[in-house]
Design a protein around this motif. Structure first.
Motif, PDB file in Angstrom:
ATOM      1  N   THR A 124      75.186  47.744  49.468  1.00 17.95           N
ATOM      2  CA  THR A 124      74.892  49.046  49.669  1.00 17.95           C
ATOM      3  C   THR A 124      74.302  49.957  48.468  1.00 17.95           C
ATOM      4  O   THR A 124      73.563  50.625  48.624  1.00 17.95           O
ATOM      5  N   ASN A 125      75.031  49.599  47.132  1.00 16.93           N
ATOM      6  CA  ASN A 125      74.574  50.299  46.114  1.00 16.93           C
ATOM      7  C   ASN A 125      73.381  49.795  45.257  1.00 16.93           C
ATOM      8  O   ASN A 125      72.524  50.721  44.887  1.00 16.93           O
TER       9      ASN A 125
ATOM     10  N   THR B 135      70.856  51.474  47.343  1.00 16.84           N
ATOM     11  CA  THR B 135      70.273  52.837  46.901  1.00 16.84           C
ATOM     12  C   THR B 135      69.484  52.699  45.689  1.00 16.84           C
ATOM     13  O   THR B 135      68.728  53.486  45.544  1.00 16.84           O
TER      14      THR B 135
ATOM     15  N   LEU C  96      78.302  50.089  41.646  1.00 18.98           N
ATOM     16  CA  LEU C  96      77.594  48.700  41.731  1.00 18.98           C
ATOM     17  C   LEU C  96      78.588  47.897  40.791  1.00 18.98           C
ATOM     18  O   LEU C  96      78.856  46.861  40.830  1.00 18.98           O
TER      19      LEU C  96
ATOM     20  N   SER D 239      75.352  55.456  42.161  1.00 19.29           N
ATOM     21  CA  SER D 239      75.425  54.125  42.765  1.00 19.29           C
ATOM     22  C   SER D 239      75.536  52.972  41.449  1.00 19.29           C
ATOM     23  O   SER D 239      76.081  51.973  41.881  1.00 19.29           O
TER      24      SER D 239
ATOM     25  N   SER E  75      65.655  54.255  44.957  1.00 20.42           N
ATOM     26  CA  SER E  75      65.731  55.233  44.230  1.00 20.42           C
ATOM     27  C   SER E  75      64.140  55.428  43.389  1.00 20.42           C
ATOM     28  O   SER E  75      63.760  54.579  43.172  1.00 20.42           O
TER      29      SER E  75
ATOM     30  N   THR F 259      72.218  60.660  42.675  1.00 17.42           N
ATOM     31  CA  THR F 259      72.519  59.590  43.724  1.00 17.42           C
ATOM     32  C   THR F 259      72.361  58.156  42.821  1.00 17.42           C
ATOM     33  O   THR F 259      73.309  57.461  42.795  1.00 17.42           O
TER      34      THR F 259
END
Length: 311
Positions: A244-245, A248, A108, A104, A252, A100
């Motif tokens: 959004t990224n 994320t 990005l 991302s 993480s 993930t």
């Protein structure tokens, strides 16, 4: 009943964003299902079952508003279906959480490129006469379909920025074609989940609620994307991807700032920059339109003088 109404509203809002920006239905809906304790495979299966109906409605709506390039739909949608089926099978047997942050980070980078490109320089038109090759669309489709099934969403976040960045298709047709081809991806992913896990963990009332909300929003989203200026649309899409990224990534294990004041501050700063970029794009678009009108007036006057009979 309140939970079903909430899901329907989420489906409506997610489809409105997805249909007008080319992404977010799966990510938004999956996030909600995971937040209430649904396991990843069942959450992704629920969303993709609902998306069979919402993407069909969205595709029809975009087609009616002439937002679809059918050659692109087939060239990216069929490979996307293959990737989605494989992704559904993989997710049913293992976790992909480790990938993930990497995903991302890639998205990005694309988001930053789009945000800067459309905000500061506007829409690139010098390559729109060039075709989108199958050798580009097919691998992109397989990759985006796999990500979509394993992550509960990702067809739009991967496909939309990649096509926009190519500069070979105007934004409204990028969004319309991505949304329409997602029907094939959702169908293949749903088939993969049903063959792998059956109906275990899938609440069909939730599927119906998400479906109803999405179908209601589809025509409005297709109309909206046709009337939003391409430069503004590009800035809006780029900002969604960046926001959004980044969220994320900071949540993480790489960064580990989930639910901290720093997370809120970072996201707030990005949101302010995003709004500023959209305002800048709107002003630049209006300035371009005013300049085009000013150039057109002398041209009309010259034609009238030429056509006027000599006295």
């Amino acid at each position: 009943m309140p939970s079903l109404i909430l899901l329907a509203l989420v489906g409506l809002a997610a489809q409105l964003v997805d249909g007008s920006l080319g992404m977010a239905y799966g990510v938004t809906s999956s996030t909600l299902l995971l937040a209430i304790g649904t396991n990843p495979a069942a959450a992704s299966a629920t969303v993709h079952l609902a998306e069979i109906g919402t993407t069909l409605a969205s595709g029809i709506s975009h087609w009616r508003f002439k937002n679809v390039d059918w050659k692109v739909v087939l060239k990216i949608g069929v490979p996307g279906a293959v990737g989605a089926f494989l992704g559904a099978t993989v997710l049913s047997n293992l976790s992909t959480e480790a990938a993930t942050p990497v995903m991302s980070l890639i998205l990005l980078g694309l988001g930053v490129y789009l945000l800067v490109r459309f905000t500061l320089f506007g829409l690139r038109t010098d390559r729109q006469h060039l075709p989108l090759r199958k050798r580009f669309l097919a691998p992109l489709g397989v990759f985006a379909g796999f990500v979509d099934a394993t992550g509960g969403g990702g067809w739009g976040p991967v496909g939309t920025p990649a096509l926009l960045a190519s500069g070979r298709l105007e934004p409204r047709k990028v969004i319309g074609s991505i949304d329409t081809s997602e029907f094939l991806v959702s169908l293949a992913a749903s088939l993969g989940f049903i063959l792998a896990i059956g109906s275990q963990g899938i609440d069909f009332a939730w599927v119906l609620a998400l479906l109803i909300g999405g179908v209601i929003a589809a025509p409005f989203a297709a109309w909206l994307v046709r009337h939003v200026p391409p430069r503004v649309l590009g800035s809006a899409v780029g900002g969604v991807i960046v926001l959004t990224n980044v969220r994320t990534l900071i949540r993480s294990d790489w960064i580990g700032l989930k639910n901290t004041p720093a997370e809120g501050l970072i996201l707030a700063v990005i949101a302010v920059i995003w709004v500023g970029a959209i305002v800048w794009s709107v002003r630049a678009y209006r300035a371009d339109q005013a300049a085009a009108r000013a150039e057109a007036v002398p041209a009309v006057d010259d034609e009238q003088k030429t056509a006027a009979p000599a006295v």
